[in-house]
Motif scaffolding. Structure first.
Motif, short mmCIF file in Angstrom:
data_model
loop_
_atom_site.label_atom_id
_atom_site.label_comp_id
_atom_site.label_asym_id
_atom_site.label_seq_id
_atom_site.Cartn_x
_atom_site.Cartn_y
_atom_site.Cartn_z
N HIS A 192 0.89 -1.17 0.00
CA HIS A 192 0.00 0.00 0.00
C HIS A 192 0.92 1.21 0.00
N TRP A 193 1.03 1.86 -1.16
CA TRP A 193 2.10 2.86 -1.30
C TRP A 193 1.66 4.05 -2.14
N GLY A 194 2.29 5.17 -1.85
CA GLY A 194 2.06 6.36 -2.64
C GLY A 194 0.81 7.13 -2.26
N PRO A 195 0.68 8.36 -2.81
CA PRO A 195 -0.45 9.22 -2.49
C PRO A 195 -1.72 8.84 -3.23
N ASN A 196 -2.83 9.36 -2.72
CA ASN A 196 -4.14 9.14 -3.36
C ASN A 196 -4.26 9.96 -4.64
N THR A 198 -3.54 9.78 -7.94
CA THR A 198 -2.46 10.08 -8.88
C THR A 198 -2.63 9.21 -10.11
N ALA A 199 -2.25 9.73 -11.27
CA ALA A 199 -2.46 9.01 -12.52
C ALA A 199 -1.35 8.03 -12.84
N ARG A 200 -0.20 8.15 -12.17
CA ARG A 200 0.92 7.25 -12.43
C ARG A 200 1.78 7.14 -11.18
N PRO A 201 2.56 6.06 -11.05
CA PRO A 201 3.35 5.87 -9.84
C PRO A 201 4.52 6.83 -9.75
N PRO A 202 4.83 7.33 -8.56
CA PRO A 202 6.02 8.18 -8.39
C PRO A 202 7.29 7.41 -8.75
N ARG A 203 8.31 8.16 -9.09
CA ARG A 203 9.56 7.55 -9.53
C ARG A 203 10.16 6.63 -8.46
N HIS A 204 10.10 7.06 -7.19
CA HIS A 204 10.73 6.24 -6.15
C HIS A 204 10.00 4.91 -5.96
N SER A 224 -3.38 1.97 -3.31
CA SER A 224 -3.42 3.18 -2.49
C SER A 224 -3.92 4.37 -3.26
N ALA A 225 -3.59 4.48 -4.57
CA ALA A 225 -3.94 5.68 -5.33
C ALA A 225 -5.44 5.80 -5.59
N HIS A 226 -6.19 4.70 -5.50
CA HIS A 226 -7.60 4.62 -5.89
C HIS A 226 -7.79 4.75 -7.40
N HIS A 237 1.38 -1.67 -10.80
CA HIS A 237 1.78 -0.56 -9.94
C HIS A 237 0.67 -0.13 -9.00
N ASP A 238 -0.56 -0.04 -9.48
CA ASP A 238 -1.70 0.24 -8.61
C ASP A 238 -2.94 -0.35 -9.25
#
Length: 327
Positions: A192-196, A198-204, A224-226, A237-238
């Motif tokens: 469960h990672w990253g912010p809600n 968002t259209a694509r996963p962060p680089r990290h 996590s992003a929904h 990725h999500d």
């Protein structure tokens, strides 16, 4: 040697969904026939349970926390009836109603025959992986979350398997994946990672996903992003949302999602094919998507996957990524 695993993202059975649980045949009220059939057709099913299952507890005293999700005890039976084998509780709602509600969640899911990962009565239990068996295959499942840190388990405190992923994998997580790979035929890591929203996963997180594969994971399935993100080889990725009553973003369309069925084949076992059922989420009910909504999901998932070199093909109403053909 082959096995299929149904995978779903954020599954919230509290609030408005809980009110729907009062109706008749509960699993049929919440999930349409095609959704139930897709889960039943897989050998195993794993999802992210984004709520506690309890009738006890008080809201977690975190300043600024807006949402608290608690499902009634019968929610555990709904998951069993759907065919869920294992859930991850490593997320930002596992402790919404405190330690007693988490303890109830663990107990009720165990009583319902559902394995749990990602949370527990202490740090060792929260980080422990589970091994599921089907079709002669042993699949290890690991659940972790990169937020919130105040939910993190400690040696003498219940909580979640919290992992700081900003600077790469923590050593304990890398070692846990290696240990799981040594004890099972395949390893699923579901973070469960990253912010809600968002259209694509962060680089990290892209780097973290690759590092998990390098450590010995067979498949990484995030949430996590929904919102749906793209699929790279061995990485979802999500997965977006599975069931909830959340407000809908008009552009990102978190009311449209996918139920993934991943085929692992070998030896050694590797992901060879992803078959995704397009979903339409109403408050408290999830059904197969149709018409313009199906087309929206096809376009969205195709564009998201293209960023990772994965091609998507419509096959029998589902969206397919076939990595055997280099897609």
């Amino acid at each position: 040697m082959a096995v299929t695993v149904a995978l779903a993202g954020d599954t919230m059975l509290g609030r408005g969904v809980a009110r729907c649980l009062a109706a008749g045949d509960r699993v049929r009220e919440l999930f349409g026939a095609e959704v139930r059939a897709a889960v039943a057709g897989a050998d195993l099913c794993v999802l992210n349970l984004e709520c506690c299952v309890s009738d006890r507890g008080e809201p977690w005293p975190q300043p600024g926390k807006r949402f608290f999700f608690r499902a009634p005890p019968c929610a555990a039976d709904v998951l069993t009836d759907l065919g869920v084998d294992c859930v991850t509780l490593a997320n930002n709602h596992a402790l919404d109603y405190g330690y007693d509600a988490l303890a109830d969640t663990l107990e009720r899911l165990e009583s319902a025959g559902i394995r749990t990962v990602g949370a527990g009565p202490d740090l060792a239990a929260a980080r422990r992986f589970q091994v599921l068996e089907a079709s002669g295959v042993r699949l290890a499942v690991i659940g972790v979350a990169d937020h919130p840190e105040d939910f993190a388990a400690a040696p003498d405190r219940p909580g979640t398997a919290w992992a700081e992923l900003g600077e790469g994998l923590p050593g304990w997580l890398e070692e846990l994946v290696r240990q799981a790979a040594a004890e099972a035929d395949a390893v699923l890591v579901t973070p469960h990672w990253g912010p809600n929203m968002t259209a694509r996963p962060p680089r990290h997180l892209r780097r973290a996903a690759c590092a998990l594969l390098d450590a010995g994971a067979t498949l990484v399935a995030g949430h996590s992003a929904h919102v749906l993100h793209g699929a790279a080889r061995g990485i979802l990725h999500d997965m977006g949302d599975f069931i909830d009553d959340y407000a809908v973003h008009p552009a990102l369309r978190n009311d449209l999602g996918l139920l993934f069925v991943v085929e692992l084949d070998g030896p050694p076992l590797v992901p060879v094919r992803v078959e995704a059922l397009p979903l339409r989420l109403e408050p408290g009910r999830t059904e197969a998507a149709r018409g313009e909504e199906w087309e929206w999901l096809y376009d969205r998932f195709t564009r998201a996957c293209s960023e990772f070199g994965s091609a998507v093909a419509p096959v029998g109403g589902r969206l397919v990524v076939d990595w055997r053909d280099g897609g």
